[in-house]
Design a protein around this motif. Structure first.
Motif, PDB file in Angstrom:
ATOM      1  N   PHE A 410       0.890  -1.224   0.011  1.00 16.28           N
ATOM      2  CA  PHE A 410      -0.035   0.083   0.031  1.00 16.28           C
ATOM      3  C   PHE A 410       0.673   1.221   0.003  1.00 16.28           C
ATOM      4  O   PHE A 410       1.782   1.340   0.450  1.00 16.28           O
ATOM      5  CB  PHE A 410      -0.977   0.046   1.175  1.00 16.28           C
ATOM      6  CG  PHE A 410      -1.795  -1.016   1.458  1.00 16.28           C
ATOM      7  CD1 PHE A 410      -3.036  -1.327   0.884  1.00 16.28           C
ATOM      8  CD2 PHE A 410      -1.098  -2.378   2.130  1.00 16.28           C
ATOM      9  CE1 PHE A 410      -3.799  -2.494   1.072  1.00 16.28           C
ATOM     10  CE2 PHE A 410      -1.938  -3.433   2.224  1.00 16.28           C
ATOM     11  CZ  PHE A 410      -3.130  -3.613   1.732  1.00 16.28           C
ATOM     12  N   VAL A 411       0.387   2.424  -0.473  1.00 13.73           N
ATOM     13  CA  VAL A 411       1.173   3.517  -0.615  1.00 13.73           C
ATOM     14  C   VAL A 411       0.238   4.540  -0.104  1.00 13.73           C
ATOM     15  O   VAL A 411      -1.091   4.644  -0.849  1.00 13.73           O
ATOM     16  CB  VAL A 411       1.777   3.896  -1.869  1.00 13.73           C
ATOM     17  CG1 VAL A 411       2.313   5.237  -1.778  1.00 13.73           C
ATOM     18  CG2 VAL A 411       2.956   2.985  -2.148  1.00 13.73           C
ATOM     19  N   ALA A 412       0.242   5.393   0.751  1.00 11.84           N
ATOM     20  CA  ALA A 412      -0.430   6.548   1.046  1.00 11.84           C
ATOM     21  C   ALA A 412       0.353   7.853   0.581  1.00 11.84           C
ATOM     22  O   ALA A 412       1.294   8.098   0.877  1.00 11.84           O
ATOM     23  CB  ALA A 412      -0.780   6.473   2.481  1.00 11.84           C
ATOM     24  N   LEU A 413      -0.591   8.774  -0.059  1.00 10.30           N
ATOM     25  CA  LEU A 413       0.034  10.324  -0.688  1.00 10.30           C
ATOM     26  C   LEU A 413      -0.727  11.162  -0.008  1.00 10.30           C
ATOM     27  O   LEU A 413      -1.949  11.222   0.423  1.00 10.30           O
ATOM     28  CB  LEU A 413      -0.399  10.059  -1.968  1.00 10.30           C
ATOM     29  CG  LEU A 413       0.130   9.155  -2.987  1.00 10.30           C
ATOM     30  CD1 LEU A 413      -0.071   9.233  -4.285  1.00 10.30           C
ATOM     31  CD2 LEU A 413       1.832   9.320  -2.921  1.00 10.30           C
ATOM     32  N   LEU A 414       0.139  12.041   0.645  1.00 12.75           N
ATOM     33  CA  LEU A 414      -0.376  13.272   1.479  1.00 12.75           C
ATOM     34  C   LEU A 414      -0.062  14.494   0.797  1.00 12.75           C
ATOM     35  O   LEU A 414       1.031  15.031   1.178  1.00 12.75           O
ATOM     36  CB  LEU A 414       0.262  13.161   3.016  1.00 12.75           C
ATOM     37  CG  LEU A 414      -0.272  12.103   3.829  1.00 12.75           C
ATOM     38  CD1 LEU A 414      -0.029  10.712   3.658  1.00 12.75           C
ATOM     39  CD2 LEU A 414       0.284  12.496   5.520  1.00 12.75           C
TER      40      LEU A 414
END
Length: 489
Positions: A410-414
């Motif tokens: 998973f990758v979270a972009l902020l």
């Protein structure tokens, strides 16, 4: 002045009688008069009721009609060679369900009127049906005994057939309208045309700017829509019980988003576009949103005043839902309900071009998924992935997003998030992991997280790689910790 010869008058009458282009009958109703007088003496008051009691009484009346003379047009019309043939076969002329018409004629005479006019049908001697318009008059000087009655029969067969064809076409068109599986509206836009003409007469050329500056004009035009008729399908899709109910509550149908759509419709009309197609939004009377494909067409022959407009509406709400679902599937992972790799790629490209900066990245991996799949099966592994989706979706708020880009990756972009924001999300993930493991029994959910922040002018892909490397270090530390715990135990 010389007196007119009686012989010449008689000769002229004979010629007129035979050459008249209408069927002429000279009849003797004196027998009918005597029969009526007898019935009156017997106390008959209601002739119609009296005849209805016994059908033979009407036959008695018909037998009293004595044909004295007809003209040549009549013989030709009824295909008779002479008067004697016509008289002998009068029952072939007056037959079938002619009784209702005869009853009307008899009642007119019974009521004291000196004549009658009606439309009925007769038959020629060959059996061809004739639609005829009859006018009868007791001649002057014969009112006392009815022994001379003049009848004219006008053959209106073609006229009646044309009328019946027209009625059939109207019924056919009405059936197509009412039974159409498409919502059909017949509307009157004549007042709207007058309003547009008034604006044009004031010298307005830029109508687009005009409606932007004067939005109340659009509202005024919407109020001037006059609905003349709708079909049955319209009542169904708009949850209306009757046409009057729908027409009286149009303000509930045409509202909200419809204002902007109607403005575009007015602009098209201003520039002469009398046929239009577009997707619009309406509402049912119960408040449900309807996505509609609309076709608007000013009907032929009404281009000058727009008094008849046909609007067809197709409910495409189901299609819109399907499109939205397909779009959802195109950008979401079905198992975890998170965004998918396609969305991740698009968002990375967008953020690389536009920011906002800084952009923080969290690379996240599910610890121990292979072991769970091997020991408990892939169903248990899928359950762990769904739990990871629950935790990650609740751990961040928009505009931040989290994507599943691989099996357990998973990758979270902020966007606009710095290192402190990234750390806050990591802390939030840890808190939610603890709560999740308290709620679910069995295998504990564990995530390895690595973070990196990309500043303006830096390459976002490098930050993603840095976060990925940090995640692997966290993952390695997790497995080392597990090994130490197993040795201690």
């Amino acid at each position: 002045m010389k007196p007119i010869s009686h012989h010449l008058v008689s000769l002229d009458f004979e010629e007129i009688w035979d050459l008249a282009p209408v069927s002429l009958w000279l009849e003797d109703y004196s027998g009918l008069k005597r029969l009526f007088d007898l019935w009156r003496e017997q106390g008959v008051i209601d002739l119609a009721g009296f005849l209805a009691e016994d059908a033979s009484r009407q036959d008695q009346c018909i037998e009293q009609f004595k044909v004295l003379r007809v003209n040549q047009f009549t013989l030709d019309l009824f295909e008779a060679s002479n008067l004697e043939e016509l008289q002998s076969r009068i029952n072939d002329v007056l037959r079938d369900d002619i009784r209702n018409c005869v009853t009307y004629e008899l009642c007119e005479l019974w009521a004291g009127r000196m004549g009658f006019a009606t439309q009925t049908f007769n038959y020629t001697l060959s059996g061809r049906r004739l639609e005829v318009r009859i006018r009868a008059r007791i001649l002057q000087g014969h009112e006392a005994n009815w022994d001379r009655v003049l009848l004219t029969l006008e053959d209106v067969t073609q006229e009646e057939e044309s009328r019946q064809r027209l009625e059939e076409q109207q019924r056919y068109a009405q059936s197509l309208f009412e039974l159409s599986p498409v919502s059909l509206w017949v509307e009157d836009f004549s007042t709207i045309k007058m309003l547009l003409d008034e604006v044009r007469a004031c010298g307005i050329d830029d109508f687009v700017t005009f409606v932007q500056v004067h939005p109340e004009f659009v509202g005024r035009c919407m109020q001037e829509i006059r609905v003349i008729d709708v079909n049955r399908h319209t009542l169904q899709i708009f949850d209306a019980t009757s046409k009057p109910q729908l027409i009286e509550q149009l303000d509930q149908v045409f509202r909200d988003e419809m204002h902007d759509t109607f403005k575009l419709q007015l602009i098209d009309l201003w520039y002469g576009k009398l046929f239009q197609q577009r997707e619009v939004v309406n509402h049912t009377l119960t408040g449900h949103l309807l996505h509609i494909h609309m076709q608007f067409h000013i009907m032929p022959g009404h281009e000058a005043d727009w008094s008849r407009v046909l609007v067809s509406l197709v409910d495409i709400s189901a299609r819109k839902k399907a499109e939205a679902y397909l779009e959802y599937l195109g950008k979401h992972d079905v198992l975890t309900k998170l965004r998918n790799r396609a969305y991740f790629t698009e968002e990375v490209n967008r953020l690389s071009r536009k920011g906002p900066w800084p952009v923080s990245v969290l690379a996240i991996d599910l610890n121990g998924l292979k072991q769970i799949n091997d020991e408990a099966g892939h169903a248990a592994g899928d359950a762990m992935l769904r739990r990871a989706g629950e935790v990650l979706s609740k751990a961040m708020d928009a505009p931040a997003c989290v994507c599943r880009i691989g099996g357990d990756e998973f990758v979270a972009l902020l966007p606009g998030g710095d290192t402190r924001d990234a750390q806050a999300v990591q802390d939030r993930i840890a808190e939610l992991l603890e709560l999740n493991n308290q709620f679910y029994q069995g295998h504990a959910l564990s995530l390895a997280v690595g973070a990196a922040t990309c500043q303006a002018g830096e390459v976002l892909d490098q930050a993603i790689q840095s976060a990925d490397q940090a995640m692997y270090r966290a993952k390695t530390a997790h497995y080392q910790q597990q090994a130490m715990e197993r040795r201690r135990s």
